[in-house]
Scaffold this motif. Sequence first.
Motif, mmCIF file in Angstrom:
data_model
loop_
_atom_site.group_PDB
_atom_site.id
_atom_site.type_symbol
_atom_site.label_atom_id
_atom_site.label_comp_id
_atom_site.label_asym_id
_atom_site.label_seq_id
_atom_site.Cartn_x
_atom_site.Cartn_y
_atom_site.Cartn_z
ATOM 1 N N LEU A 1 -65.100 -100.335 -19.057
ATOM 2 C CA LEU A 1 -64.239 -100.330 -19.706
ATOM 3 C C LEU A 1 -62.917 -99.081 -18.769
ATOM 4 O O LEU A 1 -61.909 -99.291 -19.885
ATOM 5 N N GLY A 2 -63.911 -97.810 -19.054
ATOM 6 C CA GLY A 2 -62.974 -95.906 -18.635
ATOM 7 C C GLY A 2 -62.377 -96.960 -17.179
ATOM 8 O O GLY A 2 -60.649 -96.681 -16.934
ATOM 9 N N THR B 1 -62.603 -101.059 -26.378
ATOM 10 C CA THR B 1 -62.412 -102.599 -26.655
ATOM 11 C C THR B 1 -61.687 -102.792 -26.711
ATOM 12 O O THR B 1 -60.521 -104.258 -26.005
ATOM 13 N N VAL B 2 -60.912 -102.307 -28.059
ATOM 14 C CA VAL B 2 -60.080 -103.327 -28.598
ATOM 15 C C VAL B 2 -58.607 -102.666 -27.924
ATOM 16 O O VAL B 2 -57.877 -103.541 -27.844
ATOM 17 N N VAL C 1 -60.322 -110.888 -21.386
ATOM 18 C CA VAL C 1 -60.503 -110.052 -22.579
ATOM 19 C C VAL C 1 -60.529 -110.262 -23.818
ATOM 20 O O VAL C 1 -61.751 -110.000 -24.810
ATOM 21 N N HIS C 2 -60.407 -111.940 -24.192
ATOM 22 C CA HIS C 2 -60.648 -112.659 -25.614
ATOM 23 C C HIS C 2 -62.338 -112.576 -25.032
ATOM 24 O O HIS C 2 -63.060 -112.499 -26.564
ATOM 25 N N LEU D 1 -67.623 -108.525 -28.820
ATOM 26 C CA LEU D 1 -67.617 -107.866 -29.420
ATOM 27 C C LEU D 1 -67.916 -107.677 -30.880
ATOM 28 O O LEU D 1 -68.904 -107.081 -31.992
ATOM 29 N N LEU D 2 -67.447 -108.951 -31.027
ATOM 30 C CA LEU D 2 -67.166 -109.179 -33.095
ATOM 31 C C LEU D 2 -68.838 -110.123 -32.692
ATOM 32 O O LEU D 2 -69.095 -109.949 -34.198
ATOM 33 N N LEU D 3 -69.225 -110.404 -32.019
ATOM 34 C CA LEU D 3 -70.601 -111.423 -32.504
ATOM 35 C C LEU D 3 -71.247 -110.136 -32.598
ATOM 36 O O LEU D 3 -72.413 -109.924 -32.812
ATOM 37 N N TRP D 4 -71.710 -109.368 -31.353
ATOM 38 C CA TRP D 4 -72.189 -107.979 -31.591
ATOM 39 C C TRP D 4 -71.638 -106.548 -32.805
ATOM 40 O O TRP D 4 -73.193 -106.093 -33.611
ATOM 41 N N LEU D 5 -71.109 -107.136 -33.216
ATOM 42 C CA LEU D 5 -70.573 -106.218 -34.186
ATOM 43 C C LEU D 5 -71.611 -106.661 -35.964
ATOM 44 O O LEU D 5 -72.341 -106.539 -36.691
ATOM 45 N N VAL D 6 -71.513 -108.628 -35.797
ATOM 46 C CA VAL D 6 -72.096 -109.437 -36.224
ATOM 47 C C VAL D 6 -73.690 -108.951 -37.035
ATOM 48 O O VAL D 6 -74.410 -108.524 -37.653
ATOM 49 N N VAL D 7 -74.523 -109.209 -35.597
ATOM 50 C CA VAL D 7 -75.537 -108.652 -35.186
ATOM 51 C C VAL D 7 -75.722 -107.539 -35.268
ATOM 52 O O VAL D 7 -77.007 -107.291 -35.897
#
Length: 308
Positions: A165-166, A214-215, A231-232, A238-244
């Motif tokens: 990301l950096g 990331t965002v 990016v999508h 990212l969103l999947l990991w947020l749920v998991v």
Amino acid sequence: MDAESAVTTCYRHPRVESYVSCTRCERFICPDCMREAAVGHQCPECVKEGARSVRRARTVFGGTVTAAPVVTYALIALNVLVYLAELARPELVDRFAMLGSGLIGPDGLHYLPESGDVPAGFQAEGVAAGQWERLITSGFLHLMPTEGTFGIAHVVLNMLALWRLGQMVEPQLGRGRFLALYLLSTLGGSVLELLLADPGQLSLGASGGLFGLTVAAYVMARRLGSDLTEVHRMMVLLLLWLVVSAQLTSWQGHLGGLLAGGAVAAAFAYAPRGPRRTAIQAAACAVILVALLVAAWARVTELTGGAA
């Protein structure tokens, strides 16, 4: 005029004859002082003055164009050094990880407070006890090799993500803006943990800062009109990991980093161009910082019964 009076010398080396003058200031210079220019040669002072007067290239977001993501490498190095310190002194985790409110008993063990009062022989700890540095230091700590669901993979995977990301974000923002984004995202993750998580829950890790990066990559790609395919894909993961992560780690820290990072990235991406752009971006960061600290202070006041 005699021959001796016609001899010219270098203005920096009076004993050296010279018949070449600086094309900028017209002072005579010797071969050691000559610096090649677009036309002729210039003296060292004029070269330095010219370098100061040339404006450095800027990115779309106002950052200075740099050749390497130095801040990213520095953050990775700092995380690794802190992890080595953890291995040598495991007690650092208890002292600097994110903790809303806790107690240290006479036996040295850690307890959850049942009320705002501190029993005799016990010592309060956590952000509610004035250890505000935990809001940032927790973002540089990681699980010990044999702890939790991930163990040593926690720091390894986070550092790989930070490296990737950096390389994407820092060259676009520049060093100062990138560091501000990372730290405010880390702070945002800790503050949301303080607001929503169990105050006695110990948490740590660079995930808040990584979610913010990331965002930010997503916001910048949209601002630049770049191909959003990669990016999508990152945002979906990212969103999947947020749920998991809601079942495995602190989802509050992840969400807080995402929200704070998104706000900072939007301020950087959409601040109007012009001489006041940097001031507007800095003011936006200051507003976000104050908002996070006020929210944290309100929560601490609640935890301490108004004694913050």
